[in-house]
Design an enzyme around this catalytic site. Structure first.
Site, PDB file in Angstrom:
ATOM      1  N   ASP A  87       0.828  -1.204   0.000  1.00  0.00           N
ATOM      2  CA  ASP A  87       0.000   0.000   0.000  1.00  0.00           C
ATOM      3  C   ASP A  87       0.857   1.248   0.000  1.00  0.00           C
ATOM      4  O   ASP A  87       2.065   1.203  -0.135  1.00  0.00           O
ATOM      5  CB  ASP A  87      -1.061  -0.038   1.104  1.00  0.00           C
ATOM      6  CG  ASP A  87      -0.500  -0.544   2.397  1.00  0.00           C
ATOM      7  OD1 ASP A  87       0.624  -0.124   2.727  1.00  0.00           O
ATOM      8  OD2 ASP A  87      -1.169  -1.366   3.070  1.00  0.00           O
ATOM      9  N   LYS A 132      -4.765   3.511  -1.388  1.00  0.00           N
ATOM     10  CA  LYS A 132      -5.835   4.384  -1.867  1.00  0.00           C
ATOM     11  C   LYS A 132      -5.748   4.584  -3.365  1.00  0.00           C
ATOM     12  O   LYS A 132      -4.680   4.754  -3.926  1.00  0.00           O
ATOM     13  CB  LYS A 132      -5.745   5.735  -1.155  1.00  0.00           C
ATOM     14  CG  LYS A 132      -6.270   5.622   0.249  1.00  0.00           C
ATOM     15  CD  LYS A 132      -6.482   6.963   0.886  1.00  0.00           C
ATOM     16  CE  LYS A 132      -7.087   6.734   2.264  1.00  0.00           C
ATOM     17  NZ  LYS A 132      -6.916   7.868   3.148  1.00  0.00           N
ATOM     18  N   GLY A 187       3.709  -0.860   5.702  1.00  0.00           N
ATOM     19  CA  GLY A 187       4.594   0.142   6.280  1.00  0.00           C
ATOM     20  C   GLY A 187       4.768  -0.115   7.775  1.00  0.00           C
ATOM     21  O   GLY A 187       3.860  -0.610   8.442  1.00  0.00           O
ATOM     22  N   MET A 194      -1.506   8.681  12.494  1.00  0.00           N
ATOM     23  CA  MET A 194      -2.687   9.147  11.749  1.00  0.00           C
ATOM     24  C   MET A 194      -3.347  10.322  12.470  1.00  0.00           C
ATOM     25  O   MET A 194      -4.571  10.412  12.539  1.00  0.00           O
ATOM     26  CB  MET A 194      -3.719   7.999  11.595  1.00  0.00           C
ATOM     27  CG  MET A 194      -3.164   6.816  10.858  1.00  0.00           C
ATOM     28  SD  MET A 194      -4.216   5.363  10.941  1.00  0.00           S
ATOM     29  CE  MET A 194      -3.838   4.688  12.549  1.00  0.00           C
TER      30      MET A 194
HETATM   31  N1  SAH Z   1       1.947   0.006  10.745  1.00  0.00           N
HETATM   32  C1  SAH Z   1       2.502   1.332  10.644  1.00  0.00           C
HETATM   33  C2  SAH Z   1       1.502   2.400  10.960  1.00  0.00           C
HETATM   34  C3  SAH Z   1       0.375   2.503   9.996  1.00  0.00           C
HETATM   35  S1  SAH Z   1      -0.737   3.812  10.400  1.00  0.00           S
HETATM   36  C4  SAH Z   1       3.704   1.432  11.591  1.00  0.00           C
HETATM   37  O1  SAH Z   1       3.943   0.532  12.406  1.00  0.00           O
HETATM   38  O2  SAH Z   1       4.440   2.416  11.476  1.00  0.00           O
HETATM   39  C5  SAH Z   1      -0.164   5.088   9.349  1.00  0.00           C
HETATM   40  C6  SAH Z   1       0.467   6.190  10.142  1.00  0.00           C
HETATM   41  O3  SAH Z   1       1.771   5.866  10.542  1.00  0.00           O
HETATM   42  C7  SAH Z   1       0.626   7.486   9.379  1.00  0.00           C
HETATM   43  O4  SAH Z   1      -0.571   8.222   9.357  1.00  0.00           O
HETATM   44  C8  SAH Z   1       1.691   8.190  10.179  1.00  0.00           C
HETATM   45  O5  SAH Z   1       1.156   8.773  11.333  1.00  0.00           O
HETATM   46  C9  SAH Z   1       2.552   7.037  10.627  1.00  0.00           C
HETATM   47  N2  SAH Z   1       3.725   6.858   9.744  1.00  0.00           N
HETATM   48  C10 SAH Z   1       4.061   5.778   9.059  1.00  0.00           C
HETATM   49  N3  SAH Z   1       5.233   5.954   8.418  1.00  0.00           N
HETATM   50  C11 SAH Z   1       5.648   7.195   8.733  1.00  0.00           C
HETATM   51  C12 SAH Z   1       6.781   7.966   8.386  1.00  0.00           C
HETATM   52  N4  SAH Z   1       7.756   7.499   7.601  1.00  0.00           N
HETATM   53  N5  SAH Z   1       6.893   9.221   8.890  1.00  0.00           N
HETATM   54  C13 SAH Z   1       5.928   9.703   9.700  1.00  0.00           C
HETATM   55  N6  SAH Z   1       4.844   9.018  10.052  1.00  0.00           N
HETATM   56  C14 SAH Z   1       4.697   7.773   9.583  1.00  0.00           C
END
Ligand code: SAH
Length: 464
Positions: A248, A270, A301, A383
């Protein structure tokens, strides 16, 4: 080829080490691992080496070297800092046609030690023929990261069934095909994932010829926050072997590029109209692809179990009996905090840290605000951009000081990382002023102040 690689069975054989210091100790450790009986000759022998020699069943000769020390030895190692002595040992050994190694003097050696990756019974030796040992060690380090530590167990599994398989397939081509399937399919996957009993069960079924049609497997893998260097060894390995990848928006292109070139890629983030593929559909797709026998990589991610819906996806797999494994990733909080120079806990400022979703379902009501304002606690909002005005307002209303240091970290750990710091009351204004956009992480707490001293990584447009 300057040196022919051979593997030397030293078990129970005498090896002479001339020298009693640190270098002699290092070499002795290696030969002890191969089961040699070590004889050391030197006027002084350091205690650790003495112990090692005794454990190997060998003996210590506390005096200068004498050619008779070579008697009965199958390998000689000269590890003194006395060059003429090393040369003498080399000459004596060569005269008797006994292999000799002189540490750091390739010209005097008939055998040299390679850099070793030990996954016994699987052993990989890398040599530069003594010309560039550092290069050989660097290659070794790459192999160490690339070859899972459980590889030895896979070789062990094969060893246990080797003769049985040999009887079953007297024809060598058939036998090779059998083992290729074992080492590249679900059996190896299970063993490498640490599920030895299941691997053995599948192998026995395969030998019996009643292996059920094996479904594929799903790898739920955390891709970390953006910097490809933050992937785990296991993540990278599975990325290289998957047949199809579902990813994603949060997965950086640089990370996707590390997947197998010919793997099919399916975007499930999305779409243009801003609608993500519904979760049910993703779950179903994972099941369908795995049922076709594919190795499916679900790349997410950060960490799949932190605001990643990883749990929902594998619940569906479990319900369909599809094998899966979960590989943790560095979550955004850890990655962004580290790259922004903000320790999430600190003995003086924060004894705990909370990861909170800022995605507010019912406006203000669904976060435990009074818990969130407890002192000495760092808050990390995922988020959180859209709900930020409400979050700040509620935290202040429930008693967290408006002056509490706070940070916004956009695209943390990547070359586009931007960091803005201010106070809790300031955050919404800062978002507007700097046009901060997703993905952004919000950190609230005294620890944010530490960034002034600890910032070390700056992306393209970093700001304090
Ligand atoms: N599973 C992911 C989180 C998914 S929710 C984790 O463990 O990181 C998605 C949110 O993660 C985004 O809205 C943001 O708040 C945060 N996020 C993910 N990667 C990021 C990055 N490189 N820099 C800043 N915020 C990040």
């Amino acid at each position: 080829m300057e040196f022919l690689p051979l593997f030397h069975n030293l078990r129970g054989s005498q090896v002479l080490v001339v020298g009693g210091g640190e270098i002699a100790l290092r070499k002795s450790r290696l030969i002890a691992e191969a089961g040699a009986v070590i004889r050391v000759v030197a006027p002084e022998i350091e205690p650790q080496l003495r112990e090692l020699v005794e454990r190997s069943g060998g003996h210590l000769i506390l005096r200068g070297y004498n050619v008779s020390d070579l008697d009965g030895c199958v390998l000689i190692i000269a590890a003194t800092d006395d060059e003429p002595l090393n040369a003498q040992v080399s000459q004596d050994a060569k005269q008797r046609c006994v292999p000799v190694n002189v540490v750091d003097a390739p010209a005097l050696c008939s055998v040299i030690f390679p850099a070793i990756v030990d996954r016994s019974p699987l052993v990989i030796a890398v040599s530069s023929g003594g010309d560039a040992p550092v290069l050989a060690r660097l290659i070794r380090a790459k192999l160490e990261t690339w070859i899972p530590s459980t590889y030895g167990q896979l070789a062990g599994l094969a060893a246990r069934f080797r003769s049985q398989v040999k009887n079953l397939f007297p024809d060598v081509t058939q036998r090779r095909a059998f083992w290729e399937e074992v080492f590249q399919g679900p059996i190896a996957d299970r063993q490498l994932a640490g599920q030895g009993a299941e691997a053995e069960r599948l192998l026995i079924a395969k030998i019996a010829g009643d292996a059920p049609h094996a479904p594929g497997e799903v790898y739920l893998v955390g891709a970390g926050p953006g910097d490809p260097d933050l992937l785990t060894f296991r993540a990278l390995r599975l990325m290289q072997q998957a047949d199809v990848v579902l990813y994603d928006r949060l997965v950086a292109p640089a990370i996707l590029d590390l997947c197998r070139r010919d793997a099919e890629r399916i975007y499930v983030g999305k779409r243009r109209a801003d609608h993500a593929v519904p979760q049910d559909e993703i779950n179903k797709q994972l099941v369908d692809l795995a049922k076709q026998g594919k190795r499916v990589l679900r790349l997410k991610g950060g960490d799949p179990f932190i605001f990643g819906r990883g749990g929902e996806e594998i619940e569906e797999l479990a319900a369909h009996g599809i094998p899966f494994q979960v590989v943790p990733g560095i979550t955004a909080a850890s990655g962004c905090a580290a790259y922004a120079g903000i320790p999430l806990t600190h003995r003086d400022h924060a004894q705990s840290v909370r990861f909170i979703t800022g995605h507010l379902k019912n406006g203000t009501s669904d976060l435990p605000w009074s818990d969130l304002v407890a002192p000495a606690q760092t808050l990390v909002f995922y988020m959180g951009l859209i709900g930020l005005p409400i979050i700040c307002e509620q935290l202040i209303k429930h008693g967290r000081s408006a002056d509490t240091p706070a940070a916004l970290i956009q695209q943390g750990t990547t070359s586009s990382q931007r960091v803005f710091t201010g106070t809790l009351a300031d955050l919404p204004r800062m978002v507007a002023e700097h046009e901060v956009h997703a993905p952004t992480l919000v950190i609230v707490g005294e620890v944010v102040k530490l960034r002034e001293k600890l910032a070390w990584f700056e992306g393209a447009q970093a700001t304090v």
